[in-house]
Design a protein around this motif. Structure first.
Motif, PDB file in Angstrom:
ATOM      1  N   CYS A  74      15.613  -4.587  -1.839  1.00 20.46           N
ATOM      2  CA  CYS A  74      16.620  -5.636  -1.670  1.00 20.46           C
ATOM      3  C   CYS A  74      15.998  -6.952  -1.216  1.00 20.46           C
ATOM      4  N   LEU A  75      15.062  -6.873  -0.247  1.00 23.03           N
ATOM      5  CA  LEU A  75      14.516  -8.083   0.366  1.00 23.03           C
ATOM      6  C   LEU A  75      12.998  -8.169   0.320  1.00 23.03           C
ATOM      7  N   GLY A  76      12.302  -7.127  -0.103  1.00 23.28           N
ATOM      8  CA  GLY A  76      10.852  -7.082  -0.015  1.00 23.28           C
ATOM      9  C   GLY A  76      10.135  -7.938  -1.050  1.00 23.28           C
ATOM     10  N   VAL A  77       9.193  -8.773  -0.573  1.00 25.51           N
ATOM     11  CA  VAL A  77       8.322  -9.525  -1.485  1.00 25.51           C
ATOM     12  C   VAL A  77       6.903  -8.931  -1.490  1.00 25.51           C
ATOM     13  N   PHE A  78       6.621  -8.106  -0.486  1.00 22.89           N
ATOM     14  CA  PHE A  78       5.365  -7.341  -0.432  1.00 22.89           C
ATOM     15  C   PHE A  78       5.695  -5.992   0.186  1.00 22.89           C
ATOM     16  N   ILE A  79       5.278  -4.923  -0.492  1.00 23.11           N
ATOM     17  CA  ILE A  79       5.545  -3.577   0.007  1.00 23.11           C
ATOM     18  C   ILE A  79       4.286  -2.726  -0.133  1.00 23.11           C
ATOM     19  N   LYS A  80       3.886  -2.120   0.983  1.00 21.26           N
ATOM     20  CA  LYS A  80       2.780  -1.163   0.969  1.00 21.26           C
ATOM     21  C   LYS A  80       3.305   0.176   1.445  1.00 21.26           C
ATOM     22  N   GLU A  81       3.062   1.205   0.651  1.00 22.24           N
ATOM     23  CA  GLU A  81       3.560   2.533   0.964  1.00 22.24           C
ATOM     24  C   GLU A  81       2.385   3.479   1.186  1.00 22.24           C
ATOM     25  N   THR A  82       2.338   4.105   2.356  1.00 22.29           N
ATOM     26  CA  THR A  82       1.292   5.073   2.665  1.00 22.29           C
ATOM     27  C   THR A  82       1.930   6.397   3.058  1.00 22.29           C
ATOM     28  N   THR A 103      -4.474  10.598   4.960  1.00 18.74           N
ATOM     29  CA  THR A 103      -3.671   9.401   4.735  1.00 18.74           C
ATOM     30  C   THR A 103      -4.001   8.828   3.366  1.00 18.74           C
ATOM     31  N   ILE A 104      -2.975   8.586   2.574  1.00 19.21           N
ATOM     32  CA  ILE A 104      -3.151   8.094   1.213  1.00 19.21           C
ATOM     33  C   ILE A 104      -2.302   6.849   1.028  1.00 19.21           C
ATOM     34  N   THR A 105      -2.909   5.799   0.449  1.00 22.40           N
ATOM     35  CA  THR A 105      -2.127   4.633   0.039  1.00 22.40           C
ATOM     36  C   THR A 105      -1.505   4.947  -1.309  1.00 22.40           C
ATOM     37  N   VAL A 106      -0.200   5.039  -1.326  1.00 17.73           N
ATOM     38  CA  VAL A 106       0.499   5.447  -2.542  1.00 17.73           C
ATOM     39  C   VAL A 106       0.711   4.265  -3.477  1.00 17.73           C
ATOM     40  N   SER A 107       1.142   3.143  -2.927  1.00 13.29           N
ATOM     41  CA  SER A 107       1.390   1.982  -3.776  1.00 13.29           C
ATOM     42  C   SER A 107       1.339   0.704  -2.957  1.00 13.29           C
ATOM     43  N   ARG A 108       1.099  -0.386  -3.668  1.00 11.94           N
ATOM     44  CA  ARG A 108       1.113  -1.723  -3.060  1.00 11.94           C
ATOM     45  C   ARG A 108       1.696  -2.665  -4.110  1.00 11.94           C
ATOM     46  N   LYS A 109       2.847  -3.251  -3.811  1.00 14.04           N
ATOM     47  CA  LYS A 109       3.523  -4.100  -4.788  1.00 14.04           C
ATOM     48  C   LYS A 109       3.867  -5.444  -4.152  1.00 14.04           C
ATOM     49  N   GLU A 110       3.880  -6.477  -4.977  1.00 13.10           N
ATOM     50  CA  GLU A 110       4.187  -7.804  -4.463  1.00 13.10           C
ATOM     51  C   GLU A 110       4.762  -8.686  -5.559  1.00 13.10           C
ATOM     52  N   VAL A 111       5.450  -9.718  -5.142  1.00  9.55           N
ATOM     53  CA  VAL A 111       5.915 -10.776  -6.036  1.00  9.55           C
ATOM     54  C   VAL A 111       5.555 -12.103  -5.373  1.00  9.55           C
TER      55      VAL A 111
END
Length: 266
Positions: A74-82, A103-111
């Motif tokens: 809804c509001l995220g412009v940068f998201i890191k999921e671990t 610990t695993i970094t699953v995804s990193r997304k940004e706009v």
């Protein structure tokens, strides 16, 4: 007596001493060099007035905004999921079972996103390695089954989680439905930030922060903040000297021990 632990402890003390002596000092020097831009509309004028300065460092403030958000956010412009797994087990070469976490970094997304203070919008780029950036993110936690979670993400992660190493005999992952703790870190639209970074004009001539150096939550009073940092760095300098002195003593003792052992073996 084995001199190796003394040498290792000495090197660690020296390294810690260097970190203590440089961390806050470097930050205060960066902020002293930064030009405070009172409103984002004035960043263009700041660039014009300081053309002679290469790599112009500025301090700007504003609210995070964007014309879009990360998918399914809804509001995220940068998201890191671990993801941190716990309760999993591994079997070593001797056949004994041991607990293991991972610990695993699953995804990193940004706009693309910008700062907005009501007078102008200034885009911020190259920010992920900036000091303090991750302190500005909101964190959301959840716990769920690893097997269930991996079915949601990607088949390659299933292969990684359920690997079976037989060739070297070192490790065998047991396939169990263990739990994981998922952490989602989000930079949200509406977050008020102070950013220190290198200001330039983009290809269209608009002012932007091409590379961010440091982030702060909210608004900071620059002079007061730098004064406090410099005061703290003086105390850190004394501690740093003591730690480095201890490191030098430990290294000296290890060298003496090596010399004693060498003479004793002759």
């Amino acid at each position: 007596m084995d001199p190796k632990p003394l040498a290792i402890a000495g090197v660690l003390c020296l390294g810690l001493g260097l970190i203590l002596s440089s961390s806050k000092k470097n930050t205060s020097e960066l902020l002293r060099r930064a030009i405070l831009v009172n409103d984002l509309k004035g960043l263009g004028e700041c660039l014009e007035d300081n053309k002679e300065i290469e790599n112009l460092t500025v301090l700007v403030c504003g609210t995070v905004g964007s014309t879009s958000t990360v998918e399914n956010s809804c509001l995220g412009v940068f998201i890191k999921e671990t993801m941190n797994t716990f309760g999993s087990k591994k079997k070593n070469a001797f056949g004994s079972v041991e607990p293991k976490s991972e610990t695993i970094t699953v995804s990193r997304k940004e706009v693309p996103w910008y700062l907005d203070d009501g007078t102008a919008r200034v885009y911020v780029c190259d920010y992920q390695n900036a000091k303090g950036f991750y302190n500005t993110l909101k964190e959301y936690f959840s716990t769920e089954s690893v097997i269930t979670y991996f079915k949601i993400i990607h088949s390659e992660l299933i292969k990684k989680r359920n690997r079976n190493i037989h060739s070297d005999g070192k490790e065998k992952m047991l396939i169990t439905d263990v739990d994981c703790r998922k952490c989602v870190q989000v930079l949200e639209i509406g977050t008020y930030l102070t950013v220190v970074g290198r200001a330039v004009r983009d290809k269209d001539g608009s002012p932007m922060v091409e590379q961010a150096y440091q982030f702060f939550n909210g608004h900071i009073q620059l002079d007061e903040f730098v004064t406090d940092l410099e005061s703290d760095s003086e105390g850190d300098g004394t501690l740093s000297f003591c730690v480095m002195a201890l490191g030098a003593v430990l290294l000296g003792l290890s060298i003496m021990q090596i010399d004693v052992d060498g003479k004793g073996s002759q």
